[in-house]
Write a protein that holds these residues in place. Structure first.
Motif, short mmCIF file in Angstrom:
data_model
loop_
_atom_site.label_atom_id
_atom_site.label_comp_id
_atom_site.label_asym_id
_atom_site.label_seq_id
_atom_site.Cartn_x
_atom_site.Cartn_y
_atom_site.Cartn_z
N ARG A 20 39.46 27.28 45.85
CA ARG A 20 39.75 25.92 46.29
C ARG A 20 40.24 25.94 47.74
NH1 ARG A 20 41.89 23.09 40.90
NH2 ARG A 20 40.51 24.21 39.49
N GLU B 270 46.12 18.46 49.94
CA GLU B 270 44.74 18.07 49.64
C GLU B 270 43.97 19.31 49.20
OE1 GLU B 270 42.98 14.75 52.09
OE2 GLU B 270 44.42 15.62 53.51
N LYS C 249 40.01 20.67 47.70
CA LYS C 249 38.59 20.40 47.44
C LYS C 249 37.95 21.68 46.92
CE LYS C 249 38.10 16.70 50.60
NZ LYS C 249 37.43 16.00 51.59
N GLN D 293 31.71 18.87 42.01
CA GLN D 293 32.68 18.66 43.07
C GLN D 293 34.00 18.21 42.47
OE1 GLN D 293 32.19 15.23 45.58
NE2 GLN D 293 30.99 14.13 44.04
N GLY E 213 38.22 17.10 43.92
CA GLY E 213 39.17 16.99 45.01
C GLY E 213 40.42 16.28 44.53
#
Length: 185
Positions: free
Chosen positions: A98, A109, A111, A119, A121
């Motif tokens: 990640r 944050e 992602k 995907q 996030g």
């Protein structure tokens, strides 16, 4: 009247606990989203310390078997995580690297993707409020194929509640240790 009062008194702690964390889920096609708001009874720096302790996260988060920082460039990290997501009788192993971007004491944050998720996030935002920490968290993910239809909102809320409750327990444990040692907040 006595029965109604007894039921009300027994239900009150449950209602109070439910107000402690707010979890909302939504779905647009295969894209899933969850939003969490909660007030943590620890100072901002303690909450940040736990939420960014990626190398020890597998010690206090259920379903996470391994978590390790594998790259760092300033406030950008690469974190390898491996674990098992459980939804009722369904179990899905996952492994991912990640991308984590930190804005100290305010925003985390993340992602990435893995074999089961095209995907994903998340964004955790922390603010101090009278010596406590307000956490606002939003996450999205898009499962691959047939997985999307199998996981209902109730299962998502249960897993999210489990994870955030574990984070809070670790924050309280560390805060208690710091207080017992006489450390400054």
């Amino acid at each position: 009247m006595r029965i109604a009062l007894t039921v009300l008194l027994l239900a009150w702690p449950i209602a109070a606990a439910e107000e402690k964390i707010s979890i909302r889920t939504s779905r647009q096609g295969d894209l899933r989203e969850v939003a969490v708001d909660m007030l943590l009874p620890v100072p901002l720096q303690r909450a940040w310390e736990v939420m960014t302790d990626f190398d020890r996260m597998s010690e206090f988060l259920p379903n996470l078997e391994e978590s390790r920082i594998v790259g760092r460039q300033g406030e950008r990290l690469q974190v390898r995580q491996r674990g098992v997501a459980r939804y009722g009788w369904l179990r899905f192993g996952y492994a991912s690297v990640r991308e984590v971007s930190l804005t100290p004491y305010t925003t985390i944050e993340i992602k990435g993707s893995d074999d089961h998720v095209r995907q994903f996030g998340s964004r955790a935002m922390l603010t101090e409020q009278d010596g406590r920490t307000k956490l606002s968290y939003q996450a999205y993910w898009e499962p691959n194929g047939w997985l999307a239809g199998l996981i209902g909102d109730a299962a998502v809320r249960e897993q999210v509640s489990l994870q955030f409750s574990a984070l809070e327990r670790e924050m309280l444990r560390r805060e208690s240790q710091a207080t017992n040692k006489g450390e400054a907040r």
